[in-house]
Design a protein around this motif. Structure first.
Motif, PDB file in Angstrom:
ATOM      1  N   ALA A 188      28.455  33.240  -1.731  1.00 31.43           N
ATOM      2  CA  ALA A 188      29.415  33.602  -2.772  1.00 31.43           C
ATOM      3  C   ALA A 188      30.846  33.520  -2.253  1.00 31.43           C
ATOM      4  CB  ALA A 188      29.111  35.010  -3.291  1.00 31.43           C
ATOM      5  N   GLN A 189      31.061  33.975  -1.036  1.00 29.56           N
ATOM      6  CA  GLN A 189      32.403  33.914  -0.458  1.00 29.56           C
ATOM      7  C   GLN A 189      32.876  32.475  -0.293  1.00 29.56           C
ATOM      8  OE1 GLN A 189      31.543  36.203   3.048  1.00 29.56           O
ATOM      9  NE2 GLN A 189      32.304  38.126   2.170  1.00 29.56           N
ATOM     10  N   ARG A 190      31.987  31.611   0.197  1.00 31.89           N
ATOM     11  CA  ARG A 190      32.360  30.199   0.361  1.00 31.89           C
ATOM     12  C   ARG A 190      32.641  29.545  -0.989  1.00 31.89           C
ATOM     13  NH1 ARG A 190      27.900  30.291   3.952  1.00 31.89           N
ATOM     14  NH2 ARG A 190      26.649  29.073   2.491  1.00 31.89           N
ATOM     15  N   ARG A 191      31.818  29.847  -1.957  1.00 32.34           N
ATOM     16  CA  ARG A 191      31.993  29.239  -3.279  1.00 32.34           C
ATOM     17  C   ARG A 191      33.273  29.746  -3.946  1.00 32.34           C
ATOM     18  NH1 ARG A 191      31.598  24.937  -6.390  1.00 32.34           N
ATOM     19  NH2 ARG A 191      30.782  25.367  -8.467  1.00 32.34           N
ATOM     20  N   ALA A 192      33.599  31.022  -3.762  1.00 34.89           N
ATOM     21  CA  ALA A 192      34.849  31.560  -4.310  1.00 34.89           C
ATOM     22  C   ALA A 192      36.045  30.800  -3.759  1.00 34.89           C
ATOM     23  CB  ALA A 192      34.964  33.047  -4.004  1.00 34.89           C
ATOM     24  N   ALA A 193      36.002  30.495  -2.472  1.00 33.29           N
ATOM     25  CA  ALA A 193      37.091  29.726  -1.859  1.00 33.29           C
ATOM     26  C   ALA A 193      37.168  28.326  -2.463  1.00 33.29           C
ATOM     27  CB  ALA A 193      36.893  29.652  -0.353  1.00 33.29           C
ATOM     28  N   GLU A 194      36.017  27.691  -2.674  1.00 38.46           N
ATOM     29  CA  GLU A 194      35.989  26.362  -3.285  1.00 38.46           C
ATOM     30  C   GLU A 194      36.600  26.374  -4.685  1.00 38.46           C
ATOM     31  OE1 GLU A 194      31.962  25.079  -3.365  1.00 38.46           O
ATOM     32  OE2 GLU A 194      31.764  24.967  -1.180  1.00 38.46           O
ATOM     33  N   LEU A 195      36.345  27.451  -5.426  1.00 35.10           N
ATOM     34  CA  LEU A 195      36.804  27.552  -6.813  1.00 35.10           C
ATOM     35  C   LEU A 195      38.225  28.112  -6.927  1.00 35.10           C
ATOM     36  CD1 LEU A 195      33.533  28.972  -8.428  1.00 35.10           C
ATOM     37  CD2 LEU A 195      34.422  26.641  -8.637  1.00 35.10           C
ATOM     38  N   GLY A 196      38.823  28.484  -5.796  1.00 39.03           N
ATOM     39  CA  GLY A 196      40.155  29.077  -5.838  1.00 39.03           C
ATOM     40  C   GLY A 196      40.171  30.473  -6.416  1.00 39.03           C
ATOM     41  N   LEU A 197      39.063  31.215  -6.247  1.00 37.93           N
ATOM     42  CA  LEU A 197      38.946  32.546  -6.840  1.00 37.93           C
ATOM     43  C   LEU A 197      38.868  33.658  -5.796  1.00 37.93           C
ATOM     44  CD1 LEU A 197      36.373  31.761  -9.691  1.00 37.93           C
ATOM     45  CD2 LEU A 197      38.828  32.235  -9.952  1.00 37.93           C
ATOM     46  N   SER A 198      39.227  33.347  -4.561  1.00 37.32           N
ATOM     47  CA  SER A 198      39.125  34.358  -3.507  1.00 37.32           C
ATOM     48  C   SER A 198      40.061  35.541  -3.734  1.00 37.32           C
ATOM     49  CB  SER A 198      39.410  33.723  -2.142  1.00 37.32           C
ATOM     50  OG  SER A 198      38.442  32.751  -1.824  1.00 37.32           O
ATOM     51  N   ALA A 199      41.195  35.317  -4.402  1.00 38.57           N
ATOM     52  CA  ALA A 199      42.130  36.413  -4.648  1.00 38.57           C
ATOM     53  C   ALA A 199      41.637  37.355  -5.743  1.00 38.57           C
ATOM     54  CB  ALA A 199      43.502  35.856  -5.027  1.00 38.57           C
ATOM     55  N   GLN A 200      40.765  36.862  -6.611  1.00 38.67           N
ATOM     56  CA  GLN A 200      40.271  37.679  -7.724  1.00 38.67           C
ATOM     57  C   GLN A 200      38.875  38.220  -7.499  1.00 38.67           C
ATOM     58  OE1 GLN A 200      41.670  34.700 -11.002  1.00 38.67           O
ATOM     59  NE2 GLN A 200      41.059  36.575 -12.054  1.00 38.67           N
ATOM     60  N   THR A 201      38.210  37.770  -6.439  1.00 39.80           N
ATOM     61  CA  THR A 201      36.845  38.216  -6.185  1.00 39.80           C
ATOM     62  C   THR A 201      36.680  38.654  -4.739  1.00 39.80           C
ATOM     63  OG1 THR A 201      36.120  35.964  -5.658  1.00 39.80           O
ATOM     64  CG2 THR A 201      35.859  36.687  -7.950  1.00 39.80           C
ATOM     65  N   GLU A 202      35.840  39.647  -4.555  1.00 40.65           N
ATOM     66  CA  GLU A 202      35.478  40.136  -3.222  1.00 40.65           C
ATOM     67  C   GLU A 202      33.964  40.328  -3.215  1.00 40.65           C
ATOM     68  OE1 GLU A 202      35.974  44.149  -0.448  1.00 40.65           O
ATOM     69  OE2 GLU A 202      36.670  44.129  -2.522  1.00 40.65           O
ATOM     70  N   PHE A 203      33.323  39.930  -2.137  1.00 40.03           N
ATOM     71  CA  PHE A 203      31.874  40.055  -2.034  1.00 40.03           C
ATOM     72  C   PHE A 203      31.523  40.807  -0.765  1.00 40.03           C
ATOM     73  CE2 PHE A 203      32.711  36.307  -4.614  1.00 40.03           C
ATOM     74  CZ  PHE A 203      31.942  36.576  -5.734  1.00 40.03           C
ATOM     75  N   ARG A 204      30.652  41.813  -0.911  1.00 40.91           N
ATOM     76  CA  ARG A 204      30.316  42.674   0.212  1.00 40.91           C
ATOM     77  C   ARG A 204      28.815  42.895   0.294  1.00 40.91           C
ATOM     78  NH1 ARG A 204      34.277  47.868  -0.126  1.00 40.91           N
ATOM     79  NH2 ARG A 204      32.956  48.439   1.633  1.00 40.91           N
ATOM     80  N   THR A 205      28.272  42.793   1.505  1.00 41.64           N
ATOM     81  CA  THR A 205      26.883  43.172   1.745  1.00 41.64           C
ATOM     82  C   THR A 205      26.804  44.692   1.823  1.00 41.64           C
ATOM     83  OG1 THR A 205      26.538  41.154   3.032  1.00 41.64           O
ATOM     84  CG2 THR A 205      24.896  42.894   3.253  1.00 41.64           C
ATOM     85  N   VAL A 206      25.824  45.271   1.152  1.00 37.04           N
ATOM     86  CA  VAL A 206      25.641  46.719   1.170  1.00 37.04           C
ATOM     87  C   VAL A 206      24.214  47.032   1.616  1.00 37.04           C
ATOM     88  CG1 VAL A 206      27.365  47.141  -0.617  1.00 37.04           C
ATOM     89  CG2 VAL A 206      24.969  46.779  -1.268  1.00 37.04           C
ATOM     90  N   THR A 207      23.988  48.279   1.919  1.00 36.11           N
ATOM     91  CA  THR A 207      22.649  48.753   2.252  1.00 36.11           C
ATOM     92  C   THR A 207      22.175  49.674   1.141  1.00 36.11           C
ATOM     93  OG1 THR A 207      23.580  50.593   3.519  1.00 36.11           O
ATOM     94  CG2 THR A 207      23.039  48.582   4.733  1.00 36.11           C
TER      95      THR A 207
END
Length: 259
Positions: free
Chosen positions: A84-103
């Motif tokens: 998801a993080q890599r794809r957000a960068a490809e789409l130019g959406l890294s500033a509007q999206t954050e993805f975090r692994t949780v437990t």
């Protein structure tokens, strides 16, 4: 919220298979249209949205790009978060999206952090449903909305066909749409609404099954191999049976944290 150990099921080839069935960046049916339905009537421009069980990011990208939201996606599986993080960068959406692994356990966010909590399949597969509803309530701002799409069971008893589907799927669906709504009400949510979407996916699942067992079978084999393709085709066949019998249901639930 369940304290059972989590076992990863989504290797790269399986993710590619699900994207082939459900669309680029999606690991659940309906694509962008389903996202739109989940947030219908909500003004998300500039709002903070938590996407529980975000997978590889498809819903988060739609919420950010189309609806103007700032989205935090969380998932148990780090390989999905990395994608998801890599794809957000490809789409130019890294500033509007954050993805975090949780437990498993409480969400790693302060109280009143989000305007909307968005889930697709997260509540029905969580063992501690009261607990996850309580966490959704906690992280929502007063007046904030929890909106959910889930796979569910009908009101009747579990049949042998449904048990076989559970075996093929490796998952169980043991809660009804009304019972899920009752969890929201018990958790303090108000203005709780439900909408049954079973007719739509009953038709869609039949189309998906006919594709993968027919002209799409070579593509399925290419993506996941002969043995896994045969398993998934039988999985889909068993799902079509219980969907067409009305035992397997899909639905929307929404509730609001009081102001």
């Amino acid at each position: 919220m369940s304290q059972q150990p989590h076992v990863s099921e989504y290797h790269d080839s399986m993710v590619a298979f699900l994207e082939w069935i459900w669309g680029r960046d999606y690991m659940a049916p309906g694509g962008e249209g389903n996202v739109d339905k989940l947030v219908r009537g909500l003004d998300l421009a500039g709002k903070r949205v938590l996407d529980i069980g975000c997978g590889i990011g498809g819903p988060a990208f739609a919420l950010a790009r189309k609806h103007g939201a700032h989205v935090t996606g969380i998932d148990l599986e780090p390989q999905l978060i990395n994608r998801a993080q890599r794809r957000a960068a490809e789409l130019g959406l890294s500033a509007q999206t954050e993805f975090r692994t949780v437990t498993l356990g409480p969400f790693p966010f302060p109280e009143r952090s989000f305007d909307v909590v968005f889930t697709s399949g997260a509540l029905t597969q969580t063992e501690d449903k009261a607990g996850i509803v309580a966490e959704c309530f906690r992280v929502l701002k007063p007046g904030g909305v929890l909106t959910c799409y889930d796979w569910l069971k009908g009101e009747g008893p579990i049949s042998d066909d449904m048990r076989y589907f559970f075996k093929m799927e490796g998952l169980t669906y043991l809660i009804t749409l009304q019972a899920l709504a009752d969890y929201l009400k018990a958790g303090g949510f108000v203005d709780v609404t439900t909408e049954d979407a079973s007719d739509w996916y009953r038709r869609q699942s039949r189309r998906e099954y006919e594709l993968m067992r027919g002209e799409g079978r070579p593509r399925a084999v290419e993506l996941i191999g002969e043995a896994q393709a045969a398993h998934m085709i039988e999985d889909w066949r068993s799902m079509v049976v219980v969907c067409e019998k009305g035992e397997m249901r899909q639905g929307y639930t929404r509730g609001r944290r009081p102001r």
